[in-house]
Design a protein around this motif. Structure first.
Motif, PDB file in Angstrom:
ATOM      1  N   GLU A  57       0.827  -1.213   0.000  1.00  0.00           N
ATOM      2  CA  GLU A  57       0.000   0.000   0.000  1.00  0.00           C
ATOM      3  C   GLU A  57       0.864   1.267   0.000  1.00  0.00           C
ATOM      4  O   GLU A  57       0.564   2.236  -0.696  1.00  0.00           O
ATOM      5  N   TRP A  58       1.952   1.238   0.783  1.00  0.00           N
ATOM      6  CA  TRP A  58       2.824   2.424   0.816  1.00  0.00           C
ATOM      7  C   TRP A  58       3.484   2.654  -0.543  1.00  0.00           C
ATOM      8  O   TRP A  58       3.638   3.797  -0.976  1.00  0.00           O
ATOM      9  N   LYS A  59       3.866   1.548  -1.194  1.00  0.00           N
ATOM     10  CA  LYS A  59       4.487   1.663  -2.525  1.00  0.00           C
ATOM     11  C   LYS A  59       3.512   2.331  -3.492  1.00  0.00           C
ATOM     12  O   LYS A  59       3.881   3.200  -4.274  1.00  0.00           O
ATOM     13  N   ARG A  60       2.263   1.904  -3.421  1.00  0.00           N
ATOM     14  CA  ARG A  60       1.239   2.480  -4.296  1.00  0.00           C
ATOM     15  C   ARG A  60       1.043   3.964  -3.951  1.00  0.00           C
ATOM     16  O   ARG A  60       0.906   4.805  -4.832  1.00  0.00           O
ATOM     17  N   HIS A  61       1.046   4.271  -2.654  1.00  0.00           N
ATOM     18  CA  HIS A  61       0.866   5.661  -2.235  1.00  0.00           C
ATOM     19  C   HIS A  61       1.978   6.549  -2.812  1.00  0.00           C
ATOM     20  O   HIS A  61       1.709   7.602  -3.384  1.00  0.00           O
ATOM     21  N   PHE A  62       3.221   6.096  -2.667  1.00  0.00           N
ATOM     22  CA  PHE A  62       4.338   6.941  -3.112  1.00  0.00           C
ATOM     23  C   PHE A  62       4.548   6.871  -4.623  1.00  0.00           C
ATOM     24  O   PHE A  62       5.168   7.770  -5.196  1.00  0.00           O
ATOM     25  N   GLY A  63       4.057   5.843  -5.255  1.00  0.00           N
ATOM     26  CA  GLY A  63       4.184   5.725  -6.719  1.00  0.00           C
ATOM     27  C   GLY A  63       5.638   5.834  -7.140  1.00  0.00           C
ATOM     28  O   GLY A  63       6.522   5.200  -6.551  1.00  0.00           O
ATOM     29  N   ASN A  64       5.913   6.717  -8.124  1.00  0.00           N
ATOM     30  CA  ASN A  64       7.292   6.805  -8.611  1.00  0.00           C
ATOM     31  C   ASN A  64       8.241   7.516  -7.638  1.00  0.00           C
ATOM     32  O   ASN A  64       9.421   7.682  -7.929  1.00  0.00           O
ATOM     33  N   GLN A  65       7.720   7.945  -6.471  1.00  0.00           N
ATOM     34  CA  GLN A  65       8.618   8.534  -5.460  1.00  0.00           C
ATOM     35  C   GLN A  65       9.057   7.503  -4.418  1.00  0.00           C
ATOM     36  O   GLN A  65       9.781   7.837  -3.478  1.00  0.00           O
ATOM     37  N   TRP A  66       8.595   6.269  -4.551  1.00  0.00           N
ATOM     38  CA  TRP A  66       8.886   5.259  -3.537  1.00  0.00           C
ATOM     39  C   TRP A  66      10.402   5.006  -3.425  1.00  0.00           C
ATOM     40  O   TRP A  66      10.951   4.962  -2.324  1.00  0.00           O
ATOM     41  N   SER A  67      11.089   4.850  -4.559  1.00  0.00           N
ATOM     42  CA  SER A  67      12.520   4.507  -4.473  1.00  0.00           C
ATOM     43  C   SER A  67      13.299   5.655  -3.817  1.00  0.00           C
ATOM     44  O   SER A  67      14.230   5.419  -3.046  1.00  0.00           O
ATOM     45  N   ARG A  68      12.919   6.907  -4.083  1.00  0.00           N
ATOM     46  CA  ARG A  68      13.592   8.034  -3.421  1.00  0.00           C
ATOM     47  C   ARG A  68      13.346   7.993  -1.909  1.00  0.00           C
ATOM     48  O   ARG A  68      14.240   8.232  -1.109  1.00  0.00           O
ATOM     49  N   PHE A  69      12.098   7.668  -1.540  1.00  0.00           N
ATOM     50  CA  PHE A  69      11.739   7.611  -0.116  1.00  0.00           C
ATOM     51  C   PHE A  69      12.560   6.523   0.589  1.00  0.00           C
ATOM     52  O   PHE A  69      13.110   6.736   1.670  1.00  0.00           O
TER      53      PHE A  69
ATOM     54  N   PHE B  36      19.390   8.119   6.037  1.00  0.00           N
ATOM     55  CA  PHE B  36      19.250   8.918   7.259  1.00  0.00           C
ATOM     56  C   PHE B  36      18.785   8.126   8.479  1.00  0.00           C
ATOM     57  O   PHE B  36      18.950   8.590   9.604  1.00  0.00           O
ATOM     58  N   ASP B  37      18.177   6.970   8.262  1.00  0.00           N
ATOM     59  CA  ASP B  37      17.706   6.165   9.393  1.00  0.00           C
ATOM     60  C   ASP B  37      17.828   4.690   9.011  1.00  0.00           C
ATOM     61  O   ASP B  37      16.830   3.973   8.886  1.00  0.00           O
ATOM     62  N   PRO B  38      19.067   4.233   8.788  1.00  0.00           N
ATOM     63  CA  PRO B  38      19.261   2.899   8.205  1.00  0.00           C
ATOM     64  C   PRO B  38      18.698   1.766   9.054  1.00  0.00           C
ATOM     65  O   PRO B  38      18.361   0.710   8.513  1.00  0.00           O
ATOM     66  N   LYS B  39      18.603   1.974  10.382  1.00  0.00           N
ATOM     67  CA  LYS B  39      18.064   0.899  11.222  1.00  0.00           C
ATOM     68  C   LYS B  39      16.551   1.029  11.433  1.00  0.00           C
ATOM     69  O   LYS B  39      15.961   0.286  12.205  1.00  0.00           O
ATOM     70  N   ALA B  40      15.944   1.994  10.760  1.00  0.00           N
ATOM     71  CA  ALA B  40      14.486   2.229  10.867  1.00  0.00           C
ATOM     72  C   ALA B  40      14.051   2.368  12.329  1.00  0.00           C
ATOM     73  O   ALA B  40      13.122   1.696  12.780  1.00  0.00           O
ATOM     74  N   ILE B  41      14.704   3.300  13.003  1.00  0.00           N
ATOM     75  CA  ILE B  41      14.405   3.541  14.423  1.00  0.00           C
ATOM     76  C   ILE B  41      13.221   4.517  14.572  1.00  0.00           C
ATOM     77  O   ILE B  41      12.425   4.404  15.506  1.00  0.00           O
ATOM     78  N   LEU B  42      13.096   5.444  13.608  1.00  0.00           N
ATOM     79  CA  LEU B  42      12.207   6.602  13.820  1.00  0.00           C
ATOM     80  C   LEU B  42      10.766   6.380  13.341  1.00  0.00           C
ATOM     81  O   LEU B  42      10.525   5.727  12.324  1.00  0.00           O
ATOM     82  N   ALA B  43       9.841   7.020  14.063  1.00  0.00           N
ATOM     83  CA  ALA B  43       8.409   7.067  13.715  1.00  0.00           C
ATOM     84  C   ALA B  43       7.845   5.705  13.304  1.00  0.00           C
ATOM     85  O   ALA B  43       7.284   5.554  12.209  1.00  0.00           O
ATOM     86  N   PRO B  44       7.952   4.708  14.190  1.00  0.00           N
ATOM     87  CA  PRO B  44       7.444   3.366  13.844  1.00  0.00           C
ATOM     88  C   PRO B  44       5.929   3.339  13.692  1.00  0.00           C
ATOM     89  O   PRO B  44       5.399   2.459  13.015  1.00  0.00           O
ATOM     90  N   GLY B  45       5.235   4.302  14.302  1.00  0.00           N
ATOM     91  CA  GLY B  45       3.769   4.319  14.256  1.00  0.00           C
ATOM     92  C   GLY B  45       3.209   4.558  12.858  1.00  0.00           C
ATOM     93  O   GLY B  45       2.018   4.334  12.615  1.00  0.00           O
ATOM     94  N   GLN B  46       4.071   5.006  11.925  1.00  0.00           N
ATOM     95  CA  GLN B  46       3.594   5.181  10.548  1.00  0.00           C
ATOM     96  C   GLN B  46       3.491   3.834   9.825  1.00  0.00           C
ATOM     97  O   GLN B  46       2.859   3.745   8.773  1.00  0.00           O
ATOM     98  N   LYS B  47       4.145   2.806  10.381  1.00  0.00           N
ATOM     99  CA  LYS B  47       4.072   1.441   9.815  1.00  0.00           C
ATOM    100  C   LYS B  47       4.538   1.384   8.353  1.00  0.00           C
ATOM    101  O   LYS B  47       3.893   0.754   7.502  1.00  0.00           O
ATOM    102  N   ILE B  48       5.653   2.075   8.080  1.00  0.00           N
ATOM    103  CA  ILE B  48       6.197   2.030   6.708  1.00  0.00           C
ATOM    104  C   ILE B  48       7.378   1.060   6.647  1.00  0.00           C
ATOM    105  O   ILE B  48       7.484   0.261   5.727  1.00  0.00           O
ATOM    106  N   PHE B  49       8.269   1.149   7.643  1.00  0.00           N
ATOM    107  CA  PHE B  49       9.465   0.295   7.654  1.00  0.00           C
ATOM    108  C   PHE B  49       9.541  -0.459   8.978  1.00  0.00           C
ATOM    109  O   PHE B  49       9.018   0.007   9.988  1.00  0.00           O
ATOM    110  N   SER B  50      10.214  -1.622   8.966  1.00  0.00           N
ATOM    111  CA  SER B  50      10.402  -2.384  10.209  1.00  0.00           C
ATOM    112  C   SER B  50      11.820  -2.158  10.730  1.00  0.00           C
ATOM    113  O   SER B  50      12.761  -2.009   9.937  1.00  0.00           O
ATOM    114  N   ARG B  51      11.935  -2.196  12.039  1.00  0.00           N
ATOM    115  CA  ARG B  51      13.236  -1.987  12.706  1.00  0.00           C
ATOM    116  C   ARG B  51      14.235  -3.027  12.222  1.00  0.00           C
ATOM    117  O   ARG B  51      13.907  -4.211  12.125  1.00  0.00           O
ATOM    118  N   ARG B  52      15.426  -2.552  11.879  1.00  0.00           N
ATOM    119  CA  ARG B  52      16.501  -3.461  11.463  1.00  0.00           C
ATOM    120  C   ARG B  52      17.624  -3.427  12.496  1.00  0.00           C
ATOM    121  O   ARG B  52      17.803  -2.425  13.188  1.00  0.00           O
TER     122      ARG B  52
END
Ligand code: FAD
Length: 508
Positions: free
Chosen positions: A472-484, A491-507
């Motif tokens: 769903e997020w990929k569809r939302h961002f469309g051609n901006q997904w790869s930039r995102f 800037f946040d390689p371990k996906a620490i920030l803003a987990p409540g958006q449910k876009i990325f999982s902690r690494r």
């Protein structure tokens, strides 16, 4: 020095990694460990009142360095996440962190607004209302607003920030020249169009994914003393949109300073019908002025013109009369009132007080915000407003045009393709179940609306988006997904920030 760590004690708190996390953080930051039940509750709730997620801890940073140290400490643990909480006015848990650390950005706000001649430097945790009051002391004000000002600067800049001035100045994200950001590696960076531009543009509309905004430099303009606030009634959607689009595409001296609109029911309901239109208790909506055959919903164009105390009243009247003469609203169904600029910008505060008094402020709010392209908005009106929602949503149903060219496409906010698109906001207010409808029913109705837009292939995007899966997020961002995604890796390689958006999982 961080003031205190609120530890949440659960009956089954034997989970050893929670204990480890708490002691990692406490040791790293030399925190005093205290428990503050009231704060704990607020960190696990938001305005939406739909989700409740308990964090491991709720911290009150007192400096940018506190934020950076905390993120570095979280980074050294295998699973901790960090959510900045502005004023918690999200709908779907976006500022929450499931067993992570929630940072109370309001604690960074005290004494933090420095006003210059062209811009103000403000804390990411400052409320827009605080920014307004401080700037007005210098006769200045930001150019672009939200309707409601008890939102933090960092919270709205992470989304967009729109109101009736955005057609002219763009969203709030188009009115910032510099940010101080602590990224997901715990580095504090100053960024702007020329310095660390990818972090700057990424953070604007970035849903908190790339860094925590601790300071923002906001563009200012001279503040007017007064505002003429006007509401005009339309029976036909085509007439309403024609006039709204006409006004938002005029040059600055040939239009109003604020253009919004809303849909209301053609009945006497005090919360959703004709009584919601007059601007003053002495004014009344006379339904006899409506043409004989009107539909079940009507439209209101809401305008404002700025002026100063030195302007002669007749100059203001003449300017307003000249503008209104060009518009096709229902004759005599117009309402006007004069008020100070501050009263105008704080107008939603009165609605907040009323809603608090009748319990509706604290009930769940399954709100839905969309950007719908001009090309599809008439069909949206026909199906959604005229049919599905013809009885209203218990609160305002906003609809007003915005211009894509006023948004910077280097920021992270995604928009429909067309130049003119409409903000559609279904601001549901109803008593909590069983007095009012069940939240699940309202959420299902929102889903039906969004699914309908997808099924019809509408050019639209969710504003303040809420999705759960990567697809769903990929569809939302469309051609901006790869930039995102690339910005996240930078800037946040371990996906620490803003987990409540449910876009990325902690690494790890
Ligand atoms: P929060 O809900 O606390 O946080 C939102 C997101 O931003 C979270 O992911 C959080 O982690 C992140 N975040 C918070 N602070 C920071 C920071 N400093 N740095 C980085 N990330 C951060 N929006 C409009 O555009 N126009 C309106 O007119 C408008 N009116 C509203 C009226 C009401 C009554 C409500 C409830 C909302 C309204 N909104 C409006 C939506 C509002 O802009 C967003 O919900 C906004 O995110 C809320 O700000 P907040 O400070 O409460 O943020």
């Amino acid at each position: 020095m961080i003031a205190y760590l609120e530890r949440f004690v659960h009956e089954n708190d034997a989970e050893s990694n929670q204990d480890d996390d708490v002691s990692t953080i406490s040791n790293a930051l030399e925190l005093k460990s205290t428990i503050d039940a009231a704060a704990a509750v607020s960190a696990s709730k938001d305005f939406g009142g739909i989700y409740s997620v308990e964090p491991l801890a709720f911290l009150k940073p007192s400096s940018t360095e506190d934020v950076a140290r905390l993120i570095r400490a979280a980074s050294s643990s295998p699973n901790l996440t960090v959510a900045a909480r502005g004023n918690g006015h999200s709908i779907n848990g976006q500022a929450m962190a499931d067993r992570g650390i929630v940072l109370d950005m309001r604690s960074l706000a005290t004494g933090s607004i420095h006003v210059g001649s062209a811009y103000a430097d403000v804390s990411g945790g400052a409320l827009w209302e605080e920014v307004l009051k401080r700037c007005l002391e210098f006769g200045l004000a930001p150019r672009s607003w939200t309707d409601y000002l008890s939102l933090t600067v960092g919270g709205t800049l992470s989304n967009g920030g729109v109101s009736g001035q955005a057609f002219r100045y763009g969203p709030q994200t188009s009115n910032v020249t510099e940010l101080e950001v602590v990224n997901g590696k715990g580095e504090t960076l100053i960024c702007s169009e020329s310095e660390n531009p990818d972090l700057f543009f990424g953070s604007l509309g970035g849903l908190g994914q790339f860094g925590i905004i601790t300071r923002a430099r906001i563009l200012l303009q001279p503040a007017p003393d007064m505002v003429r606030w006007i509401r005009l009634v339309y029976t036909e959607f085509e007439d309403f949109t024609r006039d709204a689009e006409f006004l938002v595409t005029r040059s600055e001296n040939d239009s109003f300073d604020y253009v919004e609109g809303f849909v209301f029911s053609n009945n006497d309901n005090p919360l959703t019908g004709r009584p919601t239109v007059p601007l003053h208790p002495t004014q009344e909506f006379d339904p006899n002025l409506l043409p004989r055959c009107t539909g079940s919903v009507l439209y209101c164009l809401e305008l404002a013109l700025h002026y100063n105390n030195t302007d002669h009243p007749s100059t203001v009247d003449t300017a307003v009369t000249r503008q209104l003469a060009r518009l096709g609203f229902v004759e005599r169904l117009e309402f006007q009132v004069d008020l100070s600029y501050m009263e105008f910008l704080l107008r939603v505060k009165r609605a907040e007080e009323d809603a608090k008094a009748n319990g509706m402020w604290d009930a769940p709010h399954p709100w839905l915000n969309l950007f719908v392209s001009k090309s599809d908005v008439a069909e949206f009106d026909r199906v959604v407003f005229k049919n599905l929602l013809k009885e209203g949503v218990g609160g305002p149903m906003l609809i007003y045009p915005l211009l894509r060219s006023k948004w910077d496409n280097r920021t992270s906010t995604v928009l429909p393709d067309g130049e003119i698109f409409y903000l559609v906001a279904l601001l549901r207010f109803s008593p909590a179940y069983p007095k009012g409808p069940s939240v699940d029913k309202l959420i299902d109705q929102n889903k039906d609306i969004v699914n309908y837009c997808f099924a019809k292939g509408f050019d639209f995007k969710l504003y303040l988006p809420h999705y759960r899966t990567e697809k769903e997020w990929k569809r939302h961002f469309g051609n901006q997904w790869s930039r995102f995604v690339q910005r996240k890796l930078n800037f946040d390689p371990k996906a620490i920030l803003a987990p409540g958006q449910k876009i990325f999982s902690r690494r790890i």
